[in-house]
Design an enzyme around this catalytic site. Structure first.
Site, PDB file in Angstrom:
ATOM      1  N   HIS A   1     -29.820  18.526  -4.515  1.00  0.00           N
ATOM      2  CA  HIS A   1     -30.811  17.582  -4.474  1.00  0.00           C
ATOM      3  C   HIS A   1     -31.052  17.284  -2.822  1.00  0.00           C
ATOM      4  O   HIS A   1     -31.534  16.296  -2.874  1.00  0.00           O
ATOM      5  CB  HIS A   1     -30.111  16.475  -5.319  1.00  0.00           C
ATOM      6  CG  HIS A   1     -29.908  16.577  -6.627  1.00  0.00           C
ATOM      7  ND1 HIS A   1     -30.956  16.647  -7.666  1.00  0.00           N
ATOM      8  CD2 HIS A   1     -28.778  16.727  -7.483  1.00  0.00           C
ATOM      9  CE1 HIS A   1     -30.534  17.139  -8.588  1.00  0.00           C
ATOM     10  NE2 HIS A   1     -29.075  17.088  -8.886  1.00  0.00           N
TER      11      HIS A   1
ATOM     12  N   LYS B   1      -5.665   1.136  14.516  1.00  0.00           N
ATOM     13  CA  LYS B   1      -5.174   1.312  13.237  1.00  0.00           C
ATOM     14  C   LYS B   1      -5.359   0.090  12.227  1.00  0.00           C
ATOM     15  O   LYS B   1      -5.597   0.472  11.117  1.00  0.00           O
ATOM     16  CB  LYS B   1      -3.517   1.337  13.432  1.00  0.00           C
ATOM     17  CG  LYS B   1      -2.426   1.498  12.251  1.00  0.00           C
ATOM     18  CD  LYS B   1      -2.784   2.986  11.792  1.00  0.00           C
ATOM     19  CE  LYS B   1      -1.999   3.196  10.400  1.00  0.00           C
ATOM     20  NZ  LYS B   1      -2.462   4.365   9.894  1.00  0.00           N
TER      21      LYS B   1
ATOM     22  N   CYS C   1      13.215   0.546   6.520  1.00  0.00           N
ATOM     23  CA  CYS C   1      13.564  -0.473   7.519  1.00  0.00           C
ATOM     24  C   CYS C   1      14.687   0.361   8.494  1.00  0.00           C
ATOM     25  O   CYS C   1      15.002   1.645   8.473  1.00  0.00           O
ATOM     26  CB  CYS C   1      14.679  -1.380   6.771  1.00  0.00           C
ATOM     27  SG  CYS C   1      14.051  -2.474   5.430  1.00  0.00           S
TER      28      CYS C   1
ATOM     29  N   GLU D   1     -11.803  12.070   1.617  1.00  0.00           N
ATOM     30  CA  GLU D   1     -11.082  11.633   2.340  1.00  0.00           C
ATOM     31  C   GLU D   1     -10.763  12.789   3.342  1.00  0.00           C
ATOM     32  O   GLU D   1     -10.340  12.666   4.560  1.00  0.00           O
ATOM     33  CB  GLU D   1      -9.619  11.287   1.422  1.00  0.00           C
ATOM     34  CG  GLU D   1      -8.569  11.111   2.166  1.00  0.00           C
ATOM     35  CD  GLU D   1      -8.620  10.162   3.512  1.00  0.00           C
ATOM     36  OE1 GLU D   1      -9.380   9.430   3.355  1.00  0.00           O
ATOM     37  OE2 GLU D   1      -7.683   9.846   4.201  1.00  0.00           O
TER      38      GLU D   1
ATOM     39  N   TRP E   1      11.451  -4.096   6.944  1.00  0.00           N
ATOM     40  CA  TRP E   1      10.161  -3.780   6.472  1.00  0.00           C
ATOM     41  C   TRP E   1      10.257  -4.309   4.643  1.00  0.00           C
ATOM     42  O   TRP E   1      10.729  -3.449   4.212  1.00  0.00           O
ATOM     43  CB  TRP E   1       9.842  -2.214   6.648  1.00  0.00           C
ATOM     44  CG  TRP E   1       8.480  -1.993   6.088  1.00  0.00           C
ATOM     45  CD1 TRP E   1       8.046  -1.418   5.047  1.00  0.00           C
ATOM     46  CD2 TRP E   1       7.338  -2.207   6.835  1.00  0.00           C
ATOM     47  NE1 TRP E   1       6.816  -1.426   4.829  1.00  0.00           N
ATOM     48  CE2 TRP E   1       6.201  -1.644   6.052  1.00  0.00           C
ATOM     49  CE3 TRP E   1       7.075  -2.467   8.084  1.00  0.00           C
ATOM     50  CZ2 TRP E   1       4.890  -1.467   6.310  1.00  0.00           C
ATOM     51  CZ3 TRP E   1       5.642  -2.502   8.480  1.00  0.00           C
ATOM     52  CH2 TRP E   1       4.662  -2.266   7.748  1.00  0.00           C
TER      53      TRP E   1
ATOM     54  N   LYS F   1     -10.772  12.539   7.250  1.00  0.00           N
ATOM     55  CA  LYS F   1      -9.787  12.977   8.372  1.00  0.00           C
ATOM     56  C   LYS F   1     -10.382  14.026   9.390  1.00  0.00           C
ATOM     57  O   LYS F   1     -10.013  13.678  10.720  1.00  0.00           O
ATOM     58  CB  LYS F   1      -8.670  13.667   7.654  1.00  0.00           C
ATOM     59  CG  LYS F   1      -7.596  12.964   6.859  1.00  0.00           C
ATOM     60  CD  LYS F   1      -6.763  12.080   7.405  1.00  0.00           C
ATOM     61  CE  LYS F   1      -7.474  10.757   7.635  1.00  0.00           C
ATOM     62  NZ  LYS F   1      -7.354   9.637   6.744  1.00  0.00           N
TER      63      LYS F   1
ATOM     64  N   ARG G   1      10.301   1.371  12.548  1.00  0.00           N
ATOM     65  CA  ARG G   1      10.712   1.353  11.230  1.00  0.00           C
ATOM     66  C   ARG G   1      10.431   0.347  10.229  1.00  0.00           C
ATOM     67  O   ARG G   1      10.366   0.265   9.098  1.00  0.00           O
ATOM     68  CB  ARG G   1      12.102   1.872  11.062  1.00  0.00           C
ATOM     69  CG  ARG G   1      12.669   3.089  11.565  1.00  0.00           C
ATOM     70  CD  ARG G   1      14.031   3.668  11.206  1.00  0.00           C
ATOM     71  NE  ARG G   1      14.296   3.652   9.711  1.00  0.00           N
ATOM     72  CZ  ARG G   1      14.029   4.853   9.276  1.00  0.00           C
ATOM     73  NH1 ARG G   1      13.704   5.873   9.735  1.00  0.00           N
ATOM     74  NH2 ARG G   1      14.396   4.951   7.955  1.00  0.00           N
TER      75      ARG G   1
ATOM     76  N   ASN H   1      18.960   0.157   3.885  1.00  0.00           N
ATOM     77  CA  ASN H   1      17.642   0.741   3.974  1.00  0.00           C
ATOM     78  C   ASN H   1      17.390   1.477   2.656  1.00  0.00           C
ATOM     79  O   ASN H   1      18.238   2.112   2.713  1.00  0.00           O
ATOM     80  CB  ASN H   1      17.390   1.372   5.165  1.00  0.00           C
ATOM     81  CG  ASN H   1      16.093   2.171   5.235  1.00  0.00           C
ATOM     82  OD1 ASN H   1      15.131   1.963   4.597  1.00  0.00           O
ATOM     83  ND2 ASN H   1      16.205   3.658   5.775  1.00  0.00           N
ATOM     84  N   GLY H   2      16.410   1.071   1.909  1.00  0.00           N
ATOM     85  CA  GLY H   2      16.210   1.744   0.702  1.00  0.00           C
ATOM     86  C   GLY H   2      15.798   0.704  -0.336  1.00  0.00           C
ATOM     87  O   GLY H   2      15.468  -0.597  -0.245  1.00  0.00           O
TER      88      GLY H   2
ATOM     89  N   GLU I   1     -12.447  11.938  11.892  1.00  0.00           N
ATOM     90  CA  GLU I   1     -11.872  11.023  12.729  1.00  0.00           C
ATOM     91  C   GLU I   1     -10.968  11.494  13.966  1.00  0.00           C
ATOM     92  O   GLU I   1     -10.900  10.920  14.888  1.00  0.00           O
ATOM     93  CB  GLU I   1     -11.373   9.708  12.048  1.00  0.00           C
ATOM     94  CG  GLU I   1     -10.075  10.374  11.351  1.00  0.00           C
ATOM     95  CD  GLU I   1      -9.484   9.210  10.878  1.00  0.00           C
ATOM     96  OE1 GLU I   1      -9.378   7.917  11.299  1.00  0.00           O
ATOM     97  OE2 GLU I   1      -8.682   9.272   9.692  1.00  0.00           O
TER      98      GLU I   1
END
Ligand code: M6R
Length: 609
Positions: free
Chosen positions: A504, A604, A2, A481, A75, A485, A28, A101-102, A488
């Site tokens: 194979h 996104k 946050c 993954e 958030w 990365k 944030r 925040n936390g 993209e």
């Protein structure tokens, strides 16, 4: 994540300044917003759910009196994004306003304790306990100053926090404090500010004081006083002059959000270790009861599901089916039923393909569980139980920190399920839990010690036409993954598959200098993987390996290698082993002149099917 802000002005109204600063902190978090100001001995508050502009349209945030105030952009972690859960939060008497925040880990115990002595809570947040603890300290000893009462209160907190507090009892002060959440002070001749991050006050002053963990600061127009929370001793620290542009400040000095977010992973992983036990337990219970479990997601989130299928199987002996969401309806639409459980994983919680799969399963009465980074997203609204992964907003289009947080939550679930089912001994359980606790430090070490090496590898292979990414077992997910990365953001075609598949078919592509990246933790697949490396080497491939520190056997076979601290259990290995692959993709993109934050043709959040 946050954003908090506070300011005291010699002249003028604080509210518009707070509003402007919150806009600059909106990156944030942005699911609710609130401000509190002090004027003539009274506290004034406006807060609501929604983005800052939406809330401002309804409430006119600038219309609060007074030259002193605090603000918050949220958030959500504890409590849905509703007006009641928006900050600032108050004590029972309405005399103490707190923004935070936390995550307060021991908030349930503290809340219970405070309720037992008569405190009445209005919200579902962890933050509210702070206001009541300060109230309690003041009630117990009315001669305490605001800062002293806050010190007493925060000494009881476990977890992370950056807080700012105001009260009409000391109307010219803001008291703030930090532990594991960022806090900076901005100073000027006629004003003083506190904030989660420098961009909040950068247009107002370029003089900043960084506050360290375990410090409390009292702000007034006379200046600032820093004290250690542990023993109240004074700390002397002068402001630094910043020469950052607002753009640089937003990225905290990193050239791109992606690199900033890669470097945030030690912190985000620490956050995911602070999840509410209650939600983890609840989801574990659903998984335990399930007859069949589908792990449904797209892209990077699907790779987290693939890794999780190994975790659930190896730790808890639970067979799960990872499914790419866009295929779910075709593949399982007819068979999914009331006995099926869908664990949908989506950092945004809004991916159309994932929601379509979930809706199909809902119509057939399946149980829906959700893992997401956005509380209040569609996925949270349609899930029976959901977990917020607490990575904070991710701005780079390429998922990095949200991936490792997903892996962390999924491995915690697998571990809990294993315990519930009696599939691991207490010793093994303790061992894995301890290793999990160490992962943030391990990731930190990788970032500190291996980044330069990865940069050199990126330089060496920047012109390669294609790459293979290979792993076995759980590392297959890491290979997928790493490949995504690179494709993209660097636009390099690449192929990933379980290393055993080479002979194979795909090995026919390999010729002299063809780069093959092997993910090689020292687990049960190590020996066989060496065989796979040898077969690639024999055909002239250039071998790049991600190995465990001191693994001389593979090191000697490799043309290039990156080392991961040893002792990471196989099921947790995707978390540290993916870090060099994220960095590699980033630096190859840079070498090839691309902006990693804005890959072409991508968004996104993909809200169309
Ligand atoms: O928001 P989600 O996790 O549902 O997004 C799914 C994919 O679109 C996403 O993971 C995508 O593959 C990444 N941004 C790639 O880095």
């Amino acid at each position: 994540m946050c954003g908090i802000f506070g300011c005291i002005l010699k002249d003028g109204n604080a509210a518009p300044i707070i509003h402007g600063a919150l806009k600059r902190l909106e990156y944030r978090g942005y699911d609710s917003v609130g401000e509190a100001t002090l004027y003539e001995g009274k506290l004034y508050i406006k807060k609501d759910q929604g983005k800052i502009d939406e809330v401002n349209k309804i409430h006119n945030l600038d219309d609060l009196p007074g030259n002193i105030g605090i603000g918050h952009t949220r958030w959500a972690t504890h409590g849905a994004p509703l007006q009641i859960n928006a900050h600032p939060h108050l004590d029972c008497s309405g005399q103490i306003a707190v923004v935070h925040n936390g995550i307060i880990e021991n908030f349930s115990e503290l809340k219970q304790e405070l309720e037992n002595i008569g405190h009445v809570f209005r919200s579902k947040t962890d933050t509210e306990v702070i206001a009541h603890l300060i109230e309690h300290a003041w009630k117990t000893n009315p001669s305490l100053s605001l800062a002293e009462a806050i010190l007493e209160a925060i000494r009881r907190l476990e977890g992370s926090y950056a807080i700012a507090v105001i009260s009409p009892k000391e109307p010219n002060k803001i008291v703030c404090a930090r532990n594991e959440s960022p806090l900076v002070i901005g100073v000027n001749e006629n004003s003083i500010y506190c904030a989660s991050d420098i961009p909040a006050f950068l247009p107002l002053t370029n003089k900043a004081v960084i506050i360290n963990d375990g410090e409390l600061v009292t702000l007034s127009l006379e200046g600032y006083e820093i004290k250690k929370i542990s023993d109240s001793s004074l700390v002397m620290r002068k402001p630094k002059i910043l020469d950052w542009t607002p753009e640089m400040a937003l990225k905290q000095g990193y050239p791109h959000f992606m690199l900033k977010e890669i470097h945030e992973q030690p912190a985000t992983l620490r956050n995911t270790l602070r999840l509410q036990e209650h939600y983890l337990d609840l989801m574990t219970t659903f998984l335990d009861r399930a007859h069949e479990v589908f792990l449904v997601a797209c892209g990077t989130s699907y790779h987290a599901c693939l890794a999780a299928s190994y975790m659930f199987s190896k730790l808890a002996f639970l067979a799960t089916y990872p499914v790419i969401a866009s295929e779910f309806v075709e593949q399982h639409g007819k068979s999914v039923n009331i006995d099926s459980t869908i664990l949908a994983v989506s950092q945004s919680g809004e991916t159309a393909d994932t929601l379509a799969a979930v809706n199909c399963a809902r119509q057939r009465a399946a149980t829906i569980l959700g893992l997401t980074n956005v509380i209040g997203s569609t996925l949270t609204r349609i899930s029976r139980v959901y977990i917020g992964q607490q990575s904070g907003p991710e701005i780079g289009v390429a998922a990095t920190k949200t991936f490792t947080s997903q892996l962390s939550v999924l491995s915690q679930l697998a571990l809990r399920l294993a315990k519930k089912r009696g599939k691991v001994s207490q010793d093994e359980m303790d061992f894995l839990a301890e290793k999990m606790e160490k992962l943030p430090d391990i990731v930190e070490t990788i970032l500190q010690t291996q980044e330069e090496k990865v940069k050199q590898i990126a330089k060496k292979y920047k012109d390669a036409k294609t790459f293979f990414f290979l792993g076995r077992g759980t590392s297959t997910a890491t290979a997928y993954e790493g490949r995504l990365k690179l494709m993209e953001i660097a636009y390099v075609p690449a192929i990933a598959f379980p290393a055993g598949e080479s002979k194979h078919g795909p090995i026919s592509l390999v010729e002299q200098g063809f780069p093959v990246i092997f993910i090689c933790p020292k687990d049960g697949t190590h020996k066989t993987l060496i065989g796979n490396i040898m077969e690639m080497k024999a055909r002239g491939a250039s071998i790049i390996t991600i190995i465990e520190e001191g693994d001389s056997e593979i090191r000697e076979l490799a043309d290039d290698y990156v080392e991961i601290p040893n002792g990471v259990p196989e099921v947790l290995s995707p978390i540290p082993y993916v870090i060099p692959l994220q960095l590699l993709a980033y630096y190859i993109a840079i070498e090839r002149g691309h902006n990693p934050d804005r890959p072409r043709n991508l968004a996104k959040s993909v809200t169309v099917k």
